[in-house]
Write a protein that holds these residues in place. Sequence first.
Motif, short mmCIF file in Angstrom:
data_model
loop_
_atom_site.label_atom_id
_atom_site.label_comp_id
_atom_site.label_asym_id
_atom_site.label_seq_id
_atom_site.Cartn_x
_atom_site.Cartn_y
_atom_site.Cartn_z
N ARG A 1 6.48 2.36 4.91
CA ARG A 1 5.08 2.57 5.31
C ARG A 1 4.19 1.56 4.60
O ARG A 1 4.57 0.95 3.62
N GLY A 2 3.00 1.39 5.06
CA GLY A 2 2.08 0.47 4.43
C GLY A 2 1.65 -0.62 5.39
O GLY A 2 1.96 -0.59 6.59
N ASN A 3 0.92 -1.58 4.87
CA ASN A 3 0.41 -2.67 5.69
C ASN A 3 0.62 -3.99 4.94
O ASN A 3 -0.03 -4.22 3.91
N PRO A 4 1.50 -4.87 5.40
CA PRO A 4 2.26 -4.71 6.64
C PRO A 4 3.43 -3.74 6.46
O PRO A 4 3.98 -3.64 5.37
N GLY B 1 0.77 -1.23 0.00
CA GLY B 1 0.00 0.00 0.00
C GLY B 1 0.80 1.26 0.00
O GLY B 1 0.21 2.36 -0.02
N SER B 2 2.12 1.18 0.00
CA SER B 2 2.95 2.39 -0.03
C SER B 2 3.72 2.45 -1.35
O SER B 2 4.00 1.42 -1.96
N PRO C 1 2.15 1.13 12.35
CA PRO C 1 1.82 0.32 13.52
C PRO C 1 1.95 -1.17 13.21
O PRO C 1 1.60 -1.63 12.12
N ALA C 2 2.43 -1.92 14.16
CA ALA C 2 2.52 -3.37 13.99
C ALA C 2 1.11 -3.95 13.85
O ALA C 2 0.19 -3.55 14.56
N ALA D 1 1.32 -5.40 18.82
CA ALA D 1 0.30 -4.94 17.87
C ALA D 1 -0.07 -3.49 18.17
O ALA D 1 -0.30 -3.11 19.32
N GLY D 2 -0.11 -2.67 17.12
CA GLY D 2 -0.48 -1.27 17.26
C GLY D 2 0.66 -0.36 17.63
O GLY D 2 0.52 0.87 17.56
#
Length: 652
Positions: free
Chosen positions: A371-374, A352-353, A403-404, A432-433
Amino acid sequence: MKLIIHLVAAVTAFAQVPVFVPPTAFLSNGTSVTGASTYWSVAADFNRDGRVDLAAPDNRVSNNILGYTIALSTPVGGYSAPLSTSAGFYVNNLCAADFNNDGKPDLLLTGGSATALVLGNGDGTFSGLRFVSVVVTPSAGGNCAAADINKDGNQDILIPGSSGLSVSLGNGDGTFRAPVLYATPFASVYVLTGDFNNDGALDAMAVINSVTPANVLLGNGNGTFRTAFQTIPVPYGALAGDFNGDGKLDLLMQTAQPRQDGSNFGITIALGTGDGHFLQYSSYIFSQPFSAPVLADFNEDGNLDVATYTSTTGRLQVFGGRGDGSLGAVLYESPLSSGPFAFLAADVDRNGSSDLVVSTYSQYMVFRNPRGNPPLLARLTLSPSSVVGGAANSTGTVTLGGPAPAGGVVVTITSSDPAAYFPAGPAVLIPAGAPSATFAITTGTVAAPVAATISATVSDVTQTARLDVVPVFLLTGLGVSPSSQYGIFTSTGTLTLSGPAASSTLVALGSSNPAVASVPRSVLVPAGAVSVSFVITLSPVAANTLVGLTATLDGVTKTASVTVLSPTDAVAITRSLYTAKSFQLNVEATSTNPNSVLTVHNATTGVLIGTLSNAGNGRYKGSFVVNLPGAAPSILVKSAFGGNAQTIVPVK
């Protein structure tokens, strides 16, 4: 309130995350440089494995295969060896889209002698050629564009060339209707698409050259365009985006035109007016040539950033968009080998980045955005970064680009030397987070300095940091130079250690008479250094005065002394005048010692202005160009024999 505080802290932490993790390099065409070649220009998932693959026209001067090249992504974040395929004609450019609506990306190939379509098989290979009729000869080095300009769900193609812009509407099965020519006064070399007048229909811009106005064709939404009109000159490679957040497309362009400030190259941002026109040169970045710019919101602050190559620095630089139509500070930079380069912004790891692919002839580098997820592992820091082995320890901090996710992120940690180890084991969990986590590093006694590499790894990304583990060191000396000095000057103190210092090594200083010779309360010895200097500030005295100095570290004290001398001559300023308009300062002075050296200083700042010329018989004079702000500037004249005089300078 706690939630707001935590949110602000997280945003601040992520704002400080580097734009990219260290790049990974891959070979394109081997190591032999024979000219312009494979520059990756298209990113798409050609084998439908959920990861982005790369495509490029094969533009090798030697051994050109007359075709295109594909590099497929691998599960560990890399790319397999590129595979080239012949098309039977020299391919200048290509664009990727699903032209037959089967869910598999296809490739449109353009060249001076032909335009053809190869349909994707969904496994990274493509079917045989389907030649496409166009009504221009595509420009050498030009581009092509795929877009749904008539809103029927099918991809259409726009190709600039010899007599204008060729537009072919797609049928959705890999075939196209008869091409339509939209003529331009001169050959078009580049096409941009976008909704330039904000009416919901795609428009086109046919670029001619950097000095001829570009032609804007406003779309009717049915695959046709209105009569073209001219806007500002637009060079090849211009990019469209909203740089000031007003909902109107603007243009970012490379420039090479003289300006009043003497600069003649850089980046121009021309703001769009929302009707297909653009304002001239709304913003500039000058002082160095730019090439291969690409747009993306790399730091995810909602503003478009620009990644480009600056040839004067030989570096990749990412300029942050301010969101007001201008570009700000450099967010990221990295050295690059000599160009030319091609830049491609794409989400290569599908998190996503926006990532960056930088191509040269023989290799390409992938700069991944953490950045992004994950999120990726963005940073590893150590504090302190240098410690006394066995007597002090360090703390490592691992930071993600976001964030994790649920379940947290396990980071594997290793040390290259047993002098630095992890009492809690070789892994740390980022909850997490949370954006980061810390871990303890314990050190052992060493006989000689050790540079241990601490590594942290998550998936295929490794970050490293250096921890210096040094033996126990002692304060061994304190020196002063010169040991005798006039009170209008300074002396220098120097501390020496028995070995390299650890981080945050503070040595306490003292003076027996700080009114005459003052020193800082302490001085920091940089990590790894065995000596450091500091300034001893002296004051004028009527008689020679001996002052004792001390330095103390871990119970060890060293002593030295400095003799502050009284002046042996007298100085007078006989004439001074400052002409504000020309910044001219004229000074005349005398000294009772005709062999002295007299210097002029700004009395407010202490900055040296210059040295007066010896005119003989104890007379000195000089003229200087200097900025002395204020209605009553003050100067100080110092003699090498200790005399001094100060005066307010008349201004005219």
